[in-house]
Design a protein around this motif. Structure first.
Motif, PDB file in Angstrom:
ATOM      1  N   LYS A   1      20.583 -45.083  -4.746  1.00  0.00           N
ATOM      2  CA  LYS A   1      21.784 -44.559  -4.079  1.00  0.00           C
ATOM      3  C   LYS A   1      21.434 -43.842  -2.786  1.00  0.00           C
ATOM      4  N   SER A   2      20.355 -43.023  -2.790  1.00  0.00           N
ATOM      5  CA  SER A   2      19.981 -42.275  -1.587  1.00  0.00           C
ATOM      6  C   SER A   2      18.492 -41.978  -1.596  1.00  0.00           C
ATOM      7  N   ILE A   3      17.953 -41.737  -0.400  1.00  0.00           N
ATOM      8  CA  ILE A   3      16.528 -41.432  -0.213  1.00  0.00           C
ATOM      9  C   ILE A   3      16.409 -40.367   0.873  1.00  0.00           C
ATOM     10  N   SER A   4      15.464 -39.452   0.687  1.00  0.00           N
ATOM     11  CA  SER A   4      15.205 -38.465   1.736  1.00  0.00           C
ATOM     12  C   SER A   4      13.765 -37.990   1.632  1.00  0.00           C
ATOM     13  N   PRO A   5      13.233 -37.478   2.748  1.00  0.00           N
ATOM     14  CA  PRO A   5      11.883 -36.923   2.671  1.00  0.00           C
ATOM     15  C   PRO A   5      11.888 -35.713   1.746  1.00  0.00           C
ATOM     16  N   GLY A   6      10.835 -35.590   0.947  1.00  0.00           N
ATOM     17  CA  GLY A   6      10.762 -34.495  -0.005  1.00  0.00           C
ATOM     18  C   GLY A   6       9.698 -33.482   0.358  1.00  0.00           C
ATOM     19  N   GLY A   7       9.482 -33.273   1.619  1.00  0.00           N
ATOM     20  CA  GLY A   7       8.413 -32.399   2.070  1.00  0.00           C
ATOM     21  C   GLY A   7       7.292 -33.250   2.633  1.00  0.00           C
ATOM     22  N   THR A   8       6.168 -32.661   2.870  1.00  0.00           N
ATOM     23  CA  THR A   8       5.052 -33.369   3.474  1.00  0.00           C
ATOM     24  C   THR A   8       4.613 -34.550   2.625  1.00  0.00           C
ATOM     25  N   LEU A   9       4.831 -35.761   3.134  1.00  0.00           N
ATOM     26  CA  LEU A   9       4.372 -37.006   2.522  1.00  0.00           C
ATOM     27  C   LEU A   9       4.857 -37.202   1.088  1.00  0.00           C
ATOM     28  N   ALA A  10       6.068 -36.800   0.818  1.00  0.00           N
ATOM     29  CA  ALA A  10       6.687 -37.011  -0.491  1.00  0.00           C
ATOM     30  C   ALA A  10       8.113 -37.516  -0.279  1.00  0.00           C
ATOM     31  N   ASN A  11       8.677 -38.138  -1.302  1.00  0.00           N
ATOM     32  CA  ASN A  11      10.031 -38.682  -1.229  1.00  0.00           C
ATOM     33  C   ASN A  11      10.850 -38.226  -2.414  1.00  0.00           C
TER      34      ASN A  11
ATOM     35  N   LYS B   1      19.142 -42.476  -8.028  1.00  0.00           N
ATOM     36  CA  LYS B   1      19.674 -43.775  -8.426  1.00  0.00           C
ATOM     37  C   LYS B   1      21.174 -43.651  -8.689  1.00  0.00           C
ATOM     38  N   THR B   2      21.846 -44.780  -8.796  1.00  0.00           N
ATOM     39  CA  THR B   2      23.298 -44.759  -9.002  1.00  0.00           C
ATOM     40  C   THR B   2      23.697 -44.150 -10.337  1.00  0.00           C
ATOM     41  N   ASP B   3      22.762 -44.059 -11.293  1.00  0.00           N
ATOM     42  CA  ASP B   3      23.070 -43.412 -12.578  1.00  0.00           C
ATOM     43  C   ASP B   3      22.869 -41.901 -12.524  1.00  0.00           C
ATOM     44  N   GLY B   4      22.539 -41.371 -11.335  1.00  0.00           N
ATOM     45  CA  GLY B   4      22.378 -39.927 -11.157  1.00  0.00           C
ATOM     46  C   GLY B   4      20.986 -39.402 -11.419  1.00  0.00           C
ATOM     47  N   THR B   5      20.046 -40.250 -11.841  1.00  0.00           N
ATOM     48  CA  THR B   5      18.683 -39.768 -12.086  1.00  0.00           C
ATOM     49  C   THR B   5      17.956 -39.516 -10.776  1.00  0.00           C
ATOM     50  N   LEU B   6      17.096 -38.507 -10.795  1.00  0.00           N
ATOM     51  CA  LEU B   6      16.335 -38.080  -9.622  1.00  0.00           C
ATOM     52  C   LEU B   6      14.907 -38.569  -9.755  1.00  0.00           C
ATOM     53  N   TRP B   7      14.357 -39.135  -8.669  1.00  0.00           N
ATOM     54  CA  TRP B   7      13.016 -39.707  -8.665  1.00  0.00           C
ATOM     55  C   TRP B   7      12.231 -39.109  -7.508  1.00  0.00           C
ATOM     56  N   THR B   8      10.928 -38.841  -7.731  1.00  0.00           N
ATOM     57  CA  THR B   8      10.056 -38.343  -6.666  1.00  0.00           C
ATOM     58  C   THR B   8       8.723 -39.083  -6.729  1.00  0.00           C
ATOM     59  N   TRP B   9       8.066 -39.216  -5.585  1.00  0.00           N
ATOM     60  CA  TRP B   9       6.730 -39.805  -5.530  1.00  0.00           C
ATOM     61  C   TRP B   9       6.077 -39.443  -4.210  1.00  0.00           C
ATOM     62  N   GLY B  10       4.758 -39.592  -4.176  1.00  0.00           N
ATOM     63  CA  GLY B  10       3.985 -39.276  -2.972  1.00  0.00           C
ATOM     64  C   GLY B  10       3.034 -38.131  -3.225  1.00  0.00           C
ATOM     65  N   TYR B  11       2.839 -37.332  -2.203  1.00  0.00           N
ATOM     66  CA  TYR B  11       1.861 -36.247  -2.215  1.00  0.00           C
ATOM     67  C   TYR B  11       2.524 -34.981  -2.755  1.00  0.00           C
ATOM     68  N   GLY B  12       2.063 -34.492  -3.882  1.00  0.00           N
ATOM     69  CA  GLY B  12       2.704 -33.359  -4.528  1.00  0.00           C
ATOM     70  C   GLY B  12       1.858 -32.122  -4.620  1.00  0.00           C
ATOM     71  N   VAL B  13       0.971 -31.898  -3.658  1.00  0.00           N
ATOM     72  CA  VAL B  13       0.026 -30.794  -3.727  1.00  0.00           C
ATOM     73  C   VAL B  13       0.722 -29.423  -3.780  1.00  0.00           C
ATOM     74  N   TRP B  14       1.907 -29.273  -3.226  1.00  0.00           N
ATOM     75  CA  TRP B  14       2.603 -27.981  -3.225  1.00  0.00           C
ATOM     76  C   TRP B  14       3.714 -27.932  -4.265  1.00  0.00           C
ATOM     77  N   GLY B  15       3.736 -28.889  -5.178  1.00  0.00           N
ATOM     78  CA  GLY B  15       4.750 -28.894  -6.227  1.00  0.00           C
ATOM     79  C   GLY B  15       6.055 -29.565  -5.842  1.00  0.00           C
ATOM     80  N   GLN B  16       6.112 -30.194  -4.675  1.00  0.00           N
ATOM     81  CA  GLN B  16       7.381 -30.768  -4.222  1.00  0.00           C
ATOM     82  C   GLN B  16       7.856 -31.970  -5.039  1.00  0.00           C
ATOM     83  N   LEU B  17       7.009 -32.505  -5.915  1.00  0.00           N
ATOM     84  CA  LEU B  17       7.438 -33.613  -6.763  1.00  0.00           C
ATOM     85  C   LEU B  17       8.157 -33.126  -8.028  1.00  0.00           C
ATOM     86  N   GLY B  18       8.098 -31.832  -8.291  1.00  0.00           N
ATOM     87  CA  GLY B  18       8.798 -31.280  -9.442  1.00  0.00           C
ATOM     88  C   GLY B  18       8.232 -31.701 -10.783  1.00  0.00           C
ATOM     89  N   GLN B  19       6.932 -31.984 -10.838  1.00  0.00           N
ATOM     90  CA  GLN B  19       6.305 -32.474 -12.067  1.00  0.00           C
ATOM     91  C   GLN B  19       5.476 -31.413 -12.778  1.00  0.00           C
TER      92      GLN B  19
END
Length: 176
Positions: free
Chosen positions: A143-153, A157-175
């Motif tokens: 449904k939508s995409i945006s930068p999630g901080g330095t080198l992360a996304n 999705k259309t079902d409302g789930t949130l997805w992250t990937w990329g570089y998560g050294v500062w916790g920006q991936l929420g994992q």
């Protein structure tokens, strides 16, 4: 503007204002040719979807973020160039395109495409290979995409789930 014209101004070292020149700065709004339904810019590149559903980019291309199968060196493009020949890039809603060291765009069928720097898996391809042409991120209901901080996304999705990937050294991936 509401008539779908695009106007840019400011510093233009990378040619990212789209006026077919570099290092010419504009202190007043100047129109970029064409009609546009969506645009996004970072400090050195711009991406846009024209009202006919075609995808265009211009400006700096250090990481292949313009999606025109070229990358690196002094490859700066000072006027919009079309990415591929498709006319099915989404023209409605926020969060359908963005550009940074990567480019990202969602098609009308819900597929997500990315290209450019792939440092730490930024392109969602389960590898670190840089790509200068669009590659599909797995899935078809984006449904939508945006930068999630330095080198992360961050994507939704259309079902409302949130997805992250990329570089998560500062916790920006929420994992955690």
């Amino acid at each position: 503007k509401t008539d779908n014209t695009l106007w840019t101004w400011g510093q233009n070292d990378e040619g990212h204002l789209g006026h077919n020149n570099k290092n010419v700065h504009y202190s007043s709004p100047t129109q970029v040719p064409g009609t546009w339904s969506a645009v996004h810019s970072d400090q050195a590149s711009m991406i846009g979807v024209r009202t006919n559903g075609t995808l265009w980019a211009w400006g700096a291309n250090d990481s292949g973020q313009l999606g025109n199968n070229t990358a690196g060196g002094p490859t700066k493009v000072s006027s919009p160039i079309q990415i591929g020949s498709g006319t099915d890039w989404s023209t409605s809603g926020a969060g359908k395109i963005y550009i940074d060291y990567v480019g990202a765009a969602i098609k009308t069928d819900g597929t997500l495409w990315m290209w450019g720097s792939n440092y730490r898996g930024t392109l969602g391809q389960n590898d670190r290979t840089q790509r200068s042409s669009p590659v599909q991120v797995p899935g078809t209901t984006w449904k939508s995409i945006s930068p999630g901080g330095t080198l992360a996304n961050i994507a939704v999705k259309t079902d409302g789930t949130l997805w992250t990937w990329g570089y998560g050294v500062w916790g920006q991936l929420g994992q955690n």
